[in-house]
Design an enzyme around this catalytic site. Structure first.
Site, short mmCIF file in Angstrom:
data_model
loop_
_atom_site.label_atom_id
_atom_site.label_comp_id
_atom_site.label_asym_id
_atom_site.label_seq_id
_atom_site.Cartn_x
_atom_site.Cartn_y
_atom_site.Cartn_z
N HIS A 181 27.47 35.32 33.62
CA HIS A 181 28.27 34.16 33.26
C HIS A 181 28.37 33.10 34.36
O HIS A 181 28.17 31.93 34.12
CB HIS A 181 29.67 34.64 32.88
CG HIS A 181 30.60 33.56 32.46
ND1 HIS A 181 30.31 32.70 31.42
CD2 HIS A 181 31.81 33.17 32.94
CE1 HIS A 181 31.32 31.84 31.28
NE2 HIS A 181 32.22 32.09 32.20
N HIS A 216 30.72 37.80 32.44
CA HIS A 216 31.90 37.59 31.59
C HIS A 216 32.05 38.82 30.72
O HIS A 216 31.08 39.28 30.12
CB HIS A 216 31.75 36.35 30.72
CG HIS A 216 33.05 35.89 30.15
ND1 HIS A 216 33.70 36.56 29.15
CD2 HIS A 216 33.85 34.84 30.47
CE1 HIS A 216 34.84 35.94 28.87
NE2 HIS A 216 34.95 34.89 29.67
N GLU A 248 45.60 32.42 32.41
CA GLU A 248 44.44 33.29 32.22
C GLU A 248 44.46 34.42 33.23
O GLU A 248 45.28 34.43 34.15
CB GLU A 248 43.14 32.48 32.32
CG GLU A 248 42.96 31.52 31.14
CD GLU A 248 41.62 30.79 31.15
OE1 GLU A 248 40.76 31.14 31.97
OE2 GLU A 248 41.46 29.87 30.35
N ARG A 288 35.03 34.99 41.03
CA ARG A 288 35.70 33.74 40.68
C ARG A 288 36.96 33.98 39.85
O ARG A 288 36.97 34.78 38.93
CB ARG A 288 34.73 32.88 39.87
CG ARG A 288 35.33 31.59 39.35
CD ARG A 288 34.31 30.84 38.53
NE ARG A 288 34.07 31.48 37.25
CZ ARG A 288 34.41 30.94 36.08
NH1 ARG A 288 35.03 29.78 36.03
NH2 ARG A 288 34.14 31.56 34.96
N ARG A 303 38.03 39.62 36.04
CA ARG A 303 36.84 39.83 35.21
C ARG A 303 35.96 41.00 35.63
O ARG A 303 35.42 41.69 34.79
CB ARG A 303 35.98 38.57 35.22
CG ARG A 303 36.59 37.49 34.38
CD ARG A 303 35.76 36.24 34.42
NE ARG A 303 36.43 35.26 33.58
CZ ARG A 303 36.08 34.01 33.47
NH1 ARG A 303 35.05 33.57 34.15
NH2 ARG A 303 36.72 33.18 32.69
#
Length: 529
Positions: free
Chosen positions: A357, A248, A119, A392, A297
């Site tokens: 998120h 997100h 990811e 994160r 992100r």
């Protein structure tokens, strides 16, 4: 007659991955545990929504490579001690608990040969997954184990109101004059009875999850209102990094009502080759960052918001045509959800919008999950271990929740032997809840309007891009709202909607104040000025 006064060795508030793992770890060592959850079942929190997966390790992986990836994503604002602990200990505990003991059904080629995906922000493919419903599978297994354990009392439809502390709540002067202050449990609202229970415990764990619902658009479940943050703050525990709220980049646009969670379109979809395009079908991430659609992100989120501002469109789109897999097989949950709003994911672009998120900050804890308030622990999203820093890295949160839940369980269990049970004197000194208000003036229209104020204020002023004038405005608006709510709360009979609103307004105020104090742009905290 229902006893409104309960006792246990350990009280766990929250039943997601962190709360459940802690409860099982304690119960396996013979500790008497009370686990409370606000929902009517254990899996009502955010863990069950996690689609992507959980960080493990690939053959050519090394804890140092994972450490580097986490520090880079976190803008080097992380606690290196916590990151090292996660990278070295995490995969080992995952293997012991999730692969061997609980046998979570992660996708595998043949027994023991796990499929691993990659990811955004990861150097290697190292993420275990169960199709696109990893969290749901984890919670199904953990939930069954918790319910079956003889040492765990599960209390559903319970909402924690306030933590009990010796200095604040104990009526005996010896406790008030003592320099040491410690947590002795919580006041808990029993929704079925409409009454407040006093749960006294030797140790308490806050595992209440995130804060997404204080924002207009969020992927979080309705209970994610920052209640743990509000309670810890009121009890005097130290909070940290509360300005770092991760948005997100890709929540589904359409099919959600206000105040409902938005359906998340996992990063794994971009990991498998999908690209973001604007309303004209033009890809725009390449010009923003060399990592394009797999940039961290915060970068992707701001790029989407800028694209929407320039075009005036309400959303952007995910072009899934480049994905090599059969999307219906690889992402069944997402595929079905798209279908429900008339989008065929295999050939149509998927409309997406950013949404609040994940909360990177929270209640400050060490590697054992201990907070600055004696006998109070925190784990999972409501805690700040220092692992995430300012942003994160994808799929590290499930691993963090599992590892800190396990660490808390072991640390509490070892301390049980060295600390005496709650004394009779302390038990008698902690009073039962006294309801100050008895007016039945809880008007759903007022509560709904207050929530709309909080969510719009946070979205517009304390959202993806922040400025001093926006934050100052949010601060003064929320300060007034919180004061008004204090007065209302004092006069009105206690109820779940009122407790949630009170906690939500406090959490919003805490995040805003932290954002106002931090003048530097880092990670999820982007100062446009």
């Amino acid at each position: 007659m229902h006893d409104l006064r309960l006792h246990s060795d350990a009280l766990i508030i929250g039943s997601g991955i962190a709360g459940s793992v802690a409860a099982l770890t304690l119960a396996d060592q013979g500790v008497d545990v009370i686990l409370i959850t606000a929902g009517d079942k254990l899996a009502s929190g955010n863990t069950s929504l996690a689609q992507g997966g959980i960080v493990y390790r690939s053959e050519d992986d090394d804890p140092k490579i994972l450490e580097r990836d986490i520090l880079t994503a976190g803008w080097e604002q992380n606690s290196t001690r916590a990151v090292r602990y996660l990278c070295r200990k995490g995969p080992e505990v995952l293997k012991k608990l999730f692969l061997e003991k609980y046998e979570i059904p992660f996708n595998q080629r043949k027994p023991g040969d796990w499929y691993l995906t990659k990811e955004g922000g990861h150097s290697l493919a190292r993420i275990l997954y169960c199709d696109d419903h990893t969290g749901r599978n984890i919670m199904e297994v953990l939930g069954s184990a918790v319910e079956a354990h003889e040492n765990i009392r599960v209390l559903t439809k319970r909402t924690a109101i306030d933590l009990l502390t010796t200095q604040h709540h104990a009526k005996h002067l010896d406790f008030k004059y003592s320099l040491s202050n410690h947590c002795t449990g919580a006041y808990v609202f029993n929704e079925e009875l409409g009454k407040v229970e006093t749960i006294l415990s030797r140790f308490t764990l806050l595992a209440t999850g995130g804060i997404g619902q204080i924002y207009l658009h969020t992927t979080n479940t309705p209970g994610s209102i920052g209640s743990g943050l509000a309670m810890a703050s009121r009890a005097g525990a130290r909070l940290m990094n509360c300005e770092y709220v991760q948005f997100h980049p890709t929540a589904m646009y359409g099919g959600s009502k206000r105040g409902e969670k938005r359906f998340l379109v996992s990063e794994a979809v971009r990991g498998e080759g999908a690209i973001l395009v604007n309303g004209k079908g033009e890809a725009f991430m390449k010009k923003r960052d060399p990592r394009a659609d797999l940039a961290p992100r915060d970068i992707v989120t701001r790029a989407i918001m800028d694209e929407m501002l320039h075009s005036g469109d309400d959303c952007v789109y995910l072009d899934v045509s480049k994905v090599k897999h059969d999307v219906q097989k690889r992402f069944p949950t997402i595929y079905d959800r798209c279908k429900s709003i008339g989008v065929d994911m295999s050939c149509d672009p998927v409309p997406v919008v950013p949404a609040a998120h994940y909360f990177c900050g929270g209640i400050h804890v060490d590697n054992h999950g201990r907070t600055t308030l004696e006998h109070l622990y925190a784990a999972g999203e409501c805690s700040c271990t220092g692992v995430h820093g300012a942003n994160r890295l994808a799929s590290t949160s499930l691993l963090e929740g599992m590892l800190w839940g396990y660490s808390v369980g072991n640390d509490m269990a070892s301390r049980m032997n060295n600390t005496s049970p709650l004394s009779h004197k302390l038990d008698e000194a902690i009073p039962d809840w006294v309801s100050q208000g008895n007016m039945q003036n809880e008007d759903p229209a007022l509560i709904s309007q207050d929530w709309a104020n909080i969510r719009n204020t946070m979205w517009n002023y304390v959202g993806v891009s922040r400025t001093n004038s926006r934050l100052s405005r949010a601060f003064s608006d929320l300060r007034k709202l919180t004061k008004d709510l204090h007065d209302f709360y004092r006069e009105t009979a206690i109820s779940k909607p009122l407790i949630d609103l009170f906690h939500g307004s406090q959490a919003a105020y805490i995040v805003t104040l932290a954002a106002l104090r931090n003048k530097e742009t880092k990670g999820c905290h982007y100062r446009a000025d």
